[in-house]
Design an enzyme around this catalytic site. Sequence first.
Site, PDB file in Angstrom:
ATOM      1  N   GLY A   1       4.301 -10.855   4.733  1.00 20.45           N
ATOM      2  CA  GLY A   1       3.424 -11.873   5.322  1.00 20.45           C
ATOM      3  C   GLY A   1       3.990 -12.531   6.558  1.00 20.45           C
TER       4      GLY A   1
ATOM      5  N   LEU B   1      -1.899  -5.895   2.473  1.00 16.73           N
ATOM      6  CA  LEU B   1      -1.036  -6.355   3.559  1.00 16.73           C
ATOM      7  C   LEU B   1       0.442  -6.060   3.275  1.00 16.73           C
ATOM      8  CD1 LEU B   1      -0.906  -7.971   6.245  1.00 16.73           C
ATOM      9  CD2 LEU B   1      -0.444  -9.991   4.838  1.00 16.73           C
ATOM     10  N   ASP B   2       1.085  -5.349   4.171  1.00 18.45           N
ATOM     11  CA  ASP B   2       2.519  -5.066   4.092  1.00 18.45           C
ATOM     12  C   ASP B   2       2.920  -4.273   2.851  1.00 18.45           C
ATOM     13  OD1 ASP B   2       2.783  -6.456   6.466  1.00 18.45           O
ATOM     14  OD2 ASP B   2       3.340  -8.333   5.487  1.00 18.45           O
ATOM     15  N   GLU B   3       1.936  -3.608   2.224  1.00 21.88           N
ATOM     16  CA  GLU B   3       2.237  -2.890   0.989  1.00 21.88           C
ATOM     17  C   GLU B   3       2.099  -1.374   1.141  1.00 21.88           C
ATOM     18  OE1 GLU B   3       3.473  -4.133  -1.672  1.00 21.88           O
ATOM     19  OE2 GLU B   3       3.130  -6.279  -1.429  1.00 21.88           O
TER      20      GLU B   3
ATOM     21  N   ARG C   1       8.601   1.018  -5.072  1.00 25.95           N
ATOM     22  CA  ARG C   1       8.109   0.583  -3.767  1.00 25.95           C
ATOM     23  C   ARG C   1       8.370   1.622  -2.682  1.00 25.95           C
ATOM     24  NH1 ARG C   1       5.751   0.071  -0.197  1.00 25.95           N
ATOM     25  NH2 ARG C   1       5.314  -1.661   1.229  1.00 25.95           N
TER      26      ARG C   1
END
Lengths: 299, 299, 299, 299
Positions: C217, C243-245, D227
């Site tokens: 974020g 977002l950002d994933e 991740r």
Amino acid sequence: MSVSVKNQIHSFQKQHENRGRLLISCPDQPSIVAAVSAFLLTYEANIIESSQYSTNPEGGTFFIRIEFECPELLSKKDQLEGAFAAIAESFKMNWSLTFVSEMKRMAIFVSKEVHCLREMLWEWQNGDLMSDIAFVISNHEVARDIVAPLGIPYHYIPASKDNRQKVEEEQVKLLKEAGIDVIILARYMQILTPEFVDAFPQKIINIHHSFLPAFVGARPYHRAYQRGVKLIGATSHYVTSDLDEGPIIEQDIMRVDHRDDVDALKKIGRNIERSVLARAVKWHLEDRIIVHGNKTIVF
Amino acid sequence: MSVSVKNQIHSFQKQHENRGRLLISCPDQPSIVAAVSAFLLTYEANIIESSQYSTNPEGGTFFIRIEFECPELLSKKDQLEGAFAAIAESFKMNWSLTFVSEMKRMAIFVSKEVHCLREMLWEWQNGDLMSDIAFVISNHEVARDIVAPLGIPYHYIPASKDNRQKVEEEQVKLLKEAGIDVIILARYMQILTPEFVDAFPQKIINIHHSFLPAFVGARPYHRAYQRGVKLIGATSHYVTSDLDEGPIIEQDIMRVDHRDDVDALKKIGRNIERSVLARAVKWHLEDRIIVHGNKTIVF
Amino acid sequence: MSVSVKNQIHSFQKQHENRGRLLISCPDQPSIVAAVSAFLLTYEANIIESSQYSTNPEGGTFFIRIEFECPELLSKKDQLEGAFAAIAESFKMNWSLTFVSEMKRMAIFVSKEVHCLREMLWEWQNGDLMSDIAFVISNHEVARDIVAPLGIPYHYIPASKDNRQKVEEEQVKLLKEAGIDVIILARYMQILTPEFVDAFPQKIINIHHSFLPAFVGARPYHRAYQRGVKLIGATSHYVTSDLDEGPIIEQDIMRVDHRDDVDALKKIGRNIERSVLARAVKWHLEDRIIVHGNKTIVF
Amino acid sequence: MSVSVKNQIHSFQKQHENRGRLLISCPDQPSIVAAVSAFLLTYEANIIESSQYSTNPEGGTFFIRIEFECPELLSKKDQLEGAFAAIAESFKMNWSLTFVSEMKRMAIFVSKEVHCLREMLWEWQNGDLMSDIAFVISNHEVARDIVAPLGIPYHYIPASKDNRQKVEEEQVKLLKEAGIDVIILARYMQILTPEFVDAFPQKIINIHHSFLPAFVGARPYHRAYQRGVKLIGATSHYVTSDLDEGPIIEQDIMRVDHRDDVDALKKIGRNIERSVLARAVKWHLEDRIIVHGNKTIVF
């Protein structure tokens, strides 16, 4: 060898009994991959990981490493080797076919500085250097207390410039009798004769305590200190009869500054040396390295 | 110089008009810090950052860098310098007192490879290399289009082995007239004569495209490729009359592998060269470097 | 596009007119490599470099990247694609066959911070990001002076939370008309809607100014400063609607210390961001990346 | 403790019997350095190394670390401490004056994973972690064979969520009785209560097996694998009552790729963890760390 390491090796062998590896280098031409993969398919082998590289699309050298699973691998061993020899001949290949469950036999040479030996034994106990450590040879008694409790034989062979030939004869006898596949010079501070080196081509791995080709030869940390470098390093390489000139396997560095005297460089350097050597040995044990001229391809 | 860079420099000068720096080296003895800090206190200067190092508690050399804020600094300049000279003499100090708002005058030398020049101009425009770039000198016209749009004079002085003396005379004339404080060899591929080098002691910073002392001299990437190294590097150093042997300021490396040919090494190397040179120049501009013999202390 | 870049691209295309690349992922089974290599051999293609990986010997997923030289490649294009489609179907492959001489069409999005854009344009001019940069889109005018002199169209489209839909419609129109293959968010500080993202699956590459998943974020450097981390980083990833994933392509870090305030972190971070993004884009252009679930395989 | 370590410590103490260290933080003002250096001069102390930093020239916090040699230091101990207390009060200092020859008393906590413990013991035997290791506490018997041969007491205290209070009472009793200065959690996989943590402020150092603030809490390698990160890391920090939120001392990372499964991440991670923890402990023992709010200044 301790019971826990024995169990670990045994379980690794069990788990990988159908795992094989092919390492090939040969003159490049279009049909190599097709031929090799068709060959493996004949034996129902499944390619798990492969890496290939050619120096030059036209007239260059072709390199490949293939790791595969093959049902009933060990029972097909002779058959596979025989059949592949024919293919290899037609392509003029340098090649090796290894069976992962057949541990490489390793000998470790060490002098007074034990950090590289310690790291290797530690990684070996952790299951990260899968091999059969046959014995440790040293020109000092310092390391005996580290080696002996692990059930690994320790041969103390005092060495100096004057008795080099006799010492090497004794060492070679031990190495040959034990069927050693790879010799690790874990900070063994004696120069080996060309005769010794030639007896084990691409089978001797050394750790040099500098970022080669900087500081070839003796006392690299002293010379790094004198030169005022801002990084120090270590290099692991195959030993050839040219001192510190063999094919480089792995190198790494750490940052130093003006506050670091020679002792500090040595301490910092020990950490680089042990991790660089451990990585190089690991890659060798996993058949990841092909020597080409005076360079290595590490897959 | 473009308006935005001018504004940036002006605002930096304004913000740092009371900021000074003391760099000292001298024979070690207990009372130095007390004397210097008492001196600064007399002028109400507040120490913002200081770093000190002694080579040896007994009979060694003492080094210190002090950055301070002093009310009305510029008006006290002569007074400070005069008063400190007396202290300096009593301690046999090599010292410099610099005033951060007085920009260093810089000249950049470049040949055909422009990546280091570009990086420097870029960082300079970003406000990361606070200095007054007086001009760029080149033996080629290649870089003119990068330099001229920024309002920086570009002097094209063709150079070869045959006209070295004449070329250097012209260069020295330009440098002296402009009152240059620091000369950056941003891949200037001409050898400087000892006369030139001696005229600017500890004021010439070079970037060498190898990890010194490996690959001193010409064509380091070719030689790195031949040797089969697994890391390549770059070194920034002060220039002395010994080629590539001056005090090292900064070094760094990147990992390469068997797939990288000489061209690939050059491309990877360019990224190391430009960041290593930029850091070295930044530290020089911030008065962070003391040269001691053939080494640097970087605070 | 400038003449020198045009020439460079042209010469690259000429040199690689017979160079193709196959990227494949499919359920693992023994015969894949044999089938693919036999296929290539039919067309006299020579494998230059190949990398293969399977998630699991039993029932896993198989991935391979093959780069090959094939005589008269471009004239055989349709034939190759048709013939391979049949093989692909029988193995249930996700695949792409690319022709290196057919440049990817790229669009770059940027806001006010221009360092990533600058790095990309620079590498592109150096011949390190072989692609056809169709245009730059920005919600600011700041970058026009960097882009326009290179002959690359610059579309200024002011954007805010309020006009997002209209802005994206305009952007998508430009992107579709130009046949864009890959979109680079070079510090484009606007959030894209899921509709936009879904229109370009695995074709949007972002640079996030932190070491993900830390500091997802906004304002990552402020938060890194607050947390007192000793390393800061940057992450390049494919953009998904989270977002950002999205799947991470590349990450790197640099060391910081207590002296670095938020501004210093930003400056240091800029150097990480630009090199991480440039590497990620390079790998994408070289067809080195396969997305698998939320991860990438980078060959 | 073994004879060789005893000798080593004894010789270190002898060599450093006149060596002291001052660590100070206080509201910034111009006269601090002058006052402290004048004080040291009174006792004929020579400053060997000093580092100073202020958060802000105006109204910020001042930090300094001074290492000095002072003749007959140990006999002047009370005198020095008394005299300095007066200065400290006038400047509202947080301060510590340590005597290098007075070893810090250390306790190490470990669970089943022994790599960090091993590294620490190894560095300690090498003379790189100068301290007095009073004992090791573990909730398992695994590490006994590593600890006991070195002559270090090993307390086996089984721990679980259910008996936490009783366990901690027993631990605190041991720690207090032994006059422990610093507690190292070398992969001790039990959560400590706030009461325990508060009893040893800034005296408990933990190693967390991720790059904080990524992957706070349990099973960081599993989450890193999920991740798809390209770097994994480790963080050493002082323990506070907020889990994994204490002031960070040191962090480092290593590169991983798609071939690394969770087990591989753990193996690679072990090498990061042990070196990061060893560096953090070394800096603590050398009094290089000042905690300021939730951050550390490491000089």
